[in-house]
Every structure is written in structure tokens, then in C-alpha cells.
Design a protein around this motif. Structure first.
Motif, short mmCIF file in Angstrom:
data_model
loop_
_atom_site.label_atom_id
_atom_site.label_comp_id
_atom_site.label_asym_id
_atom_site.label_seq_id
_atom_site.Cartn_x
_atom_site.Cartn_y
_atom_site.Cartn_z
N TYR A 64 11.52 -21.14 68.45
CA TYR A 64 10.48 -22.15 68.30
C TYR A 64 9.17 -21.72 68.98
N GLU A 65 9.26 -21.25 70.23
CA GLU A 65 8.04 -20.92 70.96
C GLU A 65 7.28 -19.78 70.28
N ALA A 66 8.02 -18.74 69.86
CA ALA A 66 7.37 -17.64 69.15
C ALA A 66 6.78 -18.12 67.83
N GLY A 67 7.48 -19.04 67.17
CA GLY A 67 6.97 -19.58 65.91
C GLY A 67 5.70 -20.38 66.09
N MET A 68 5.63 -21.20 67.14
CA MET A 68 4.42 -21.97 67.40
C MET A 68 3.25 -21.05 67.73
N LYS A 69 3.54 -20.00 68.46
CA LYS A 69 2.50 -19.04 68.82
C LYS A 69 1.91 -18.39 67.56
N VAL A 70 2.75 -17.90 66.66
CA VAL A 70 2.28 -17.27 65.43
C VAL A 70 1.61 -18.29 64.52
N ARG A 71 2.18 -19.47 64.44
CA ARG A 71 1.60 -20.52 63.59
C ARG A 71 0.18 -20.84 64.00
N ARG A 72 -0.06 -20.93 65.30
CA ARG A 72 -1.41 -21.20 65.79
C ARG A 72 -2.35 -20.02 65.55
N GLU A 73 -1.85 -18.81 65.74
CA GLU A 73 -2.69 -17.64 65.53
C GLU A 73 -3.11 -17.49 64.07
N VAL A 74 -2.20 -17.82 63.15
CA VAL A 74 -2.48 -17.63 61.73
C VAL A 74 -3.25 -18.80 61.13
N LEU A 75 -2.85 -20.03 61.46
CA LEU A 75 -3.46 -21.21 60.84
C LEU A 75 -4.58 -21.82 61.67
N GLY A 80 8.85 -18.93 63.19
CA GLY A 80 9.58 -18.22 64.23
C GLY A 80 10.56 -17.18 63.73
N GLU A 81 11.14 -17.40 62.53
CA GLU A 81 12.12 -16.47 62.00
C GLU A 81 11.51 -15.48 61.00
N VAL A 82 10.57 -15.94 60.16
CA VAL A 82 10.08 -15.10 59.07
C VAL A 82 8.75 -14.42 59.43
N TRP A 83 7.74 -15.22 59.84
CA TRP A 83 6.43 -14.64 60.11
C TRP A 83 6.45 -13.71 61.33
N THR A 84 7.46 -13.79 62.17
CA THR A 84 7.55 -12.91 63.33
C THR A 84 8.29 -11.60 63.04
N ARG A 85 8.85 -11.46 61.85
CA ARG A 85 9.58 -10.23 61.53
C ARG A 85 8.63 -9.05 61.46
N GLU A 86 9.14 -7.86 61.82
CA GLU A 86 8.30 -6.68 61.90
C GLU A 86 8.19 -5.92 60.58
N GLY A 87 8.95 -6.30 59.57
CA GLY A 87 8.98 -5.53 58.33
C GLY A 87 7.68 -5.51 57.55
N ASP A 109 3.29 -6.55 57.88
CA ASP A 109 2.22 -7.02 58.75
C ASP A 109 1.68 -8.35 58.21
N ARG A 110 0.81 -8.99 58.97
CA ARG A 110 0.35 -10.33 58.60
C ARG A 110 -0.54 -10.31 57.36
N ARG A 111 -1.31 -9.25 57.18
CA ARG A 111 -2.11 -9.15 55.95
C ARG A 111 -1.21 -9.19 54.72
N THR A 112 -0.14 -8.40 54.75
CA THR A 112 0.78 -8.36 53.61
C THR A 112 1.47 -9.70 53.42
N ARG A 113 1.86 -10.33 54.52
CA ARG A 113 2.51 -11.65 54.39
C ARG A 113 1.54 -12.67 53.79
N SER A 114 0.26 -12.55 54.10
CA SER A 114 -0.71 -13.46 53.49
C SER A 114 -0.81 -13.22 51.99
N VAL A 115 -0.78 -11.96 51.56
CA VAL A 115 -0.81 -11.65 50.13
C VAL A 115 0.39 -12.27 49.43
N VAL A 116 1.58 -12.09 50.01
CA VAL A 116 2.80 -12.66 49.42
C VAL A 116 2.71 -14.18 49.37
#
Length: 432
Positions: free
Chosen positions: A310-321, A350-357, A359-366
Motif C-alpha cells: 500500500y505505502e509504495a502504491g500510494m507513493k507511486v500514485r502521487r508521483e504519477v497522478l 503498489g503491485e503493477v506500477w511498481t514493477r521493474e519490467g 519504465d513509467r513512460r512505457t506504462r503510460s503508453v500502455v
């Protein structure tokens, strides 16, 4: 005071000549006077070096169109003075210079403080458009709106003299040098290199900063290995001016405790030891919060055997959105929707956007492609903003939507273009 060439910067020194050197870097449109209210305290322990950007504060108008060029000129100036090792604190573009120094000359940077800084300042289009405005209309439009970007409304209303000082500071800047600095910020992007910053770093941000706010600060803290976040309530972009005691206190604590010890045969200076107690600056500064995570929320754990995401997910969620979007969503949650907000934070972010496979640019495209296919236009709007934050350019977003037109259908792409176009215009048009 100093005399400058095209390869050096205008500077000023305060404090004991044999003390360790602490450099203070200015924000775009300001002069070294933005740090005036820190000097009395900082100069007790450090030889404080302040500099002006080219064409600012009466400095010679030799434009520098890259942050790296500003760093080179600063190093040239320091070399002429025989200063090899130093601490560095910079605001906004001054912070960008500090990151550049830590990446290129880490052996010279003892400790770093980044104030109202970002690894990427908005979008390139935003700063290039500001340059177009200055080239066409001069600096007056930018000067008149500077107080709105730099100070909270309450401070601006209560301090008209400081507001007027800020406006005049911008008006007296050389337009060509201001435009060049905008180009430097447009090209600056060190998101992929933050992990290489190897010095103790304080990331300091005003809680009300709408230019480079807490979301950008969290991105820096997430990327720099040895970084801490300090939030200054009641401050906007120029926190050293608006909340001088709080900022001074944080800088004294950071540079007293985090200064890396190293021999310095060039200057003969060594790191000062941490004092037994940090000296009082004024009345106790209680509203300053030093944060170690992106959110204070600590929801219940839902499983054992590995860390709750959860904590990692909230961190990424705030950074991205962005904080504003996430705050609206979480503040609106009630007994009916709260569990869903927790679910998407924990699993989507927390589970998907934090995966290393990917980068965030590519995840935004998807993500953009999937939202077009599903016709989810509301989500497409805020994920277009997220794509810009993750580094996609408007031209790249256009290509994603054109590609989606072939595979998702022209009607779906037509609606997506309408939504994305409105968002991009809003995000890349300078606020006046």
C-alpha cells in the motif's frame, strides 16, 4: 563582490574566510538577495557564496542555454577562487545546477539541499512558450504574475513591499538571459540519473508550492539514494523568502549533520563537526515537518509473508497522478468507496506500477491505449496528465492515439484526441 567574464558568474561572499564554503543558488528571475534572510545565521558557520544567474541582478548578459553550462561557469568561478569542496543549496533552477554538480563533480559536493526543485521542470513546451511570451512582450507579463507563482495569497497580501521587490527583480532581468534560462529548464531532465546522486541530500519544498510542489519533491526523494524530504507549511515556491526561519533552521541542521568529511588540499577546509545542539534561530520553528514517506496513511495490512504494497502504491500514485488528484479521490472516499480506493492503491499502483519490467513512460503508453480501447474518457484525461509527468511529449501522445486509431477504432480515437488535446493545451499553456 566580483568581476565576471563570459565564463564566470557574478558572486558575493559572506562569513569567515577560513570556514567551509556553502553555496546558495538562486531561482529563475531572482538575484542572490532571495537568500538575504538566511545569511546572518548561515554565515556564522560557513563562508557563504551566493551567485547571480547571467543577466540577473545586474550581472553581465552572457546567456547560458543549458543547466550544464551554468554549472560549468560556477565551477570556473570557484576554481578562480581556489574553492574545491563545498556544500550547495539551490532553489528551482539553482537546484537543477546543484543536481548537475552532484552528478558531474560528486567529489566536490560535500552535501546538497534542493529547494523547490524537480528532476524535470514541467514540460518543455511550457518553458519554451514562456520564452516566446518574453520575446514578444518583454518581461512585464512574467513579472506581474511572479508573485502568484512565488508566494501564497496570504503572504502576498500582507507583504506588499516584498511583492513589489519581486516584480522589480524580474523586470530588471535581461530578457535574452531569461529566455536562455527557460531553454535550459526546457531541456533539463535527470529522472533517469537520480540514482547516481551520491551525496547526502535534503529536498525542501513549500506545502503550497504550485510550481514545483510536494509531488516533484517526492520524485527526487524516491530517486536519490540518501535523500530526506522536508515540507514547509505556509510556503510557496520562494520558501526562503516566505518562511525564512523555518528554511534556515532546516539548512543549518542538514549541513551541520550531513556534511561529508573529506580532505581538501585545494582549500585547506574541512567539514565542520556537528554541534552539540543546533543554535536557536528565532522562536521555535514548530510547523516544519520532515517526512520519510509519501503519505502518512497507514491502512491495515491484508496479508503476511511480504511487505504490504500500500505505502509504495500510494507513493507511486502521487508521483504519477499528482497530489491534487489523489487527494481529491481519497478525501471523497466514504464507507461505500473507501475499500475500492484502498484496493487500487494497493494492487494497481503498489503491485503493477511498481514493477521493474517496464519504465513509467512505457506504462503510460500502455495505459493510454487501453483507456482508448475501453472508451474510458474520464480516466484518459488524468492519465494524459500522468503521461506528461512521466516524460511523454505531446507529439508522442499524438502518435499513441494515431496508433490506437488503427487497432481500437477511429471513433474511439476521435473521442480520445478531443480529451487529450484539451488536457495538453491546459498543461502546456502558461498561466497568466
Amino acid at each position: 563582490m566580483s568581476e565576471t567574464t563570459t565564463k564566470t558568474l557574478q558572486y558575493r561572499l559572506d562569513g569567515p574566510e577560513d570556514a567551509p564554503v556553502l553555496i546558495l543558488g538562486p531561482s529563475l528571475g531572482t538575484t542572490w538577495h532571495m537568500w538575504d534572510r538566511q545569511i546572518a545565521e548561515l554565515s556564522r558557520q560557513w563562508r557563504v557564496f551566493r551567485f547571480d544567474l547571467p543577466g540577473h541582478g545586474g550581472a553581465p548578459a552572457h546567456p547560458a542555454a543549458a543547466v550544464g553550462e551554468l554549472a560549468d561557469r560556477l565551477l570556473m568561478t570557484l576554481d578562480e577562487l581556489g574553492i574545491h569542496r563545498f556544500g550547495y543549496a539551490g532553489c528551482s533552477i539553482g537546484g537543477a545546477v546543484g543536481i548537475e554538480l552532484a552528478l558531474r563533480q560528486p567529489q566536490r559536493v560535500a552535501s546538497l539541499a534542493l529547494v523547490a526543485a524537480s528532476p524535470r521542470f514541467g514540460t518543455a513546451d511550457e518553458f519554451r512558450q514562456r520564452g516566446v511570451i518574453v520575446r514578444t512582450n518583454g518581461l512585464d507579463p512574467v513579472a506581474r504574475t511572479a508573485p502568484e507563482r512565488w508566494f501564497t495569497h496570504g503572504f502576498a497580501a500582507a507583504q506588499p513591499a516584498i511583492v513589489e521587490w519581486a516584480v522589480q527583480m524580474v523586470r530588471t532581468t535581461d530578457p535574452g538571459c531569461y529566455i536562455a534560462a527557460c531553454e535550459a529548464l526546457a531541456a533539463f531532465d535527470v529522472r533517469a540519473e537520480l540514482g547516481l546522486v551520491g551525496v547526502p541530500t535534503l529536498v525542501l519544498v513549500g506545502s503550497e508550492d504550485q510550481v514545483t510542489g510536494p509531488a516533484e519533491a517526492r520524485t527526487l526523494v524516491a530517486g536519490i539514494p540518501d535523500a530526506r524530504l522536508a515540507l514547509v507549511p505556509g510556503a510557496s515556491h520562494l520558501a526562503p523568502v516566505e518562511q525564512p526561519a523555518a528554511v534556515t533552521d532546516l539548512l543549518v541542521r542538514h549541513f551541520s549533520l550531513a556534511w561529508q568529511t573529506a580532505s581538501d588540499s585545494t582549500t585547506g577546509l574541512s567539514a565542520i563537526p556537528a554541534p552539540p545542539a543546533v543554535p536557536a534561530i528565532s522562536a521555535p520553528v514548530t510547523p516544519v515537518a520532515e517526512l520519510t514517506s509519501a503519505s502518512p496513511e497507514q491502512p491495515r495490512a491484508v496479508h503476511t509473508g511480504r511487505p504490504d504494497p500500500y505505502e509504495a502504491g500510494m507513493k507511486v500514485r502521487r508521483e504519477v497522478l499528482g497530489d491534487a488528484h489523489v487527494d481529491r479521490a481519497t478525501d471523497a472516499a466514504d464507507d461505500f468507496t473507501g475499500d475500492f480506493q484502498e484496493l487500487i492503491t494497493r494492487y494497481a499502483w503498489g503491485e503493477v506500477w511498481t514493477r521493474e519490467g517496464l519504465d513509467r513512460r512505457t506504462r503510460s503508453v500502455v495505459t493510454l491505449t487501453a483507456l482508448v480501447a475501453g472508451g474510458h474518457l474520464d480516466e484518459l484525461a488524468f492519465h494524459t496528465r500522468a503521461a506528461l509527468r512521466n516524460g511523454l511529449t505531446p507529439a508522442e501522445i499524438k502518435e499513441v492515439l494515431i496508433h490506437a486509431a488503427v487497432y481500437c477504432g477511429v471513433p474511439a480515437a476521435n473521442s480520445a484526441f478531443r480529451v487529450a488535446h484539451a488536457v495538453i493545451q491546459e498543461e502546456t499553456t502558461p498561466r497568466t
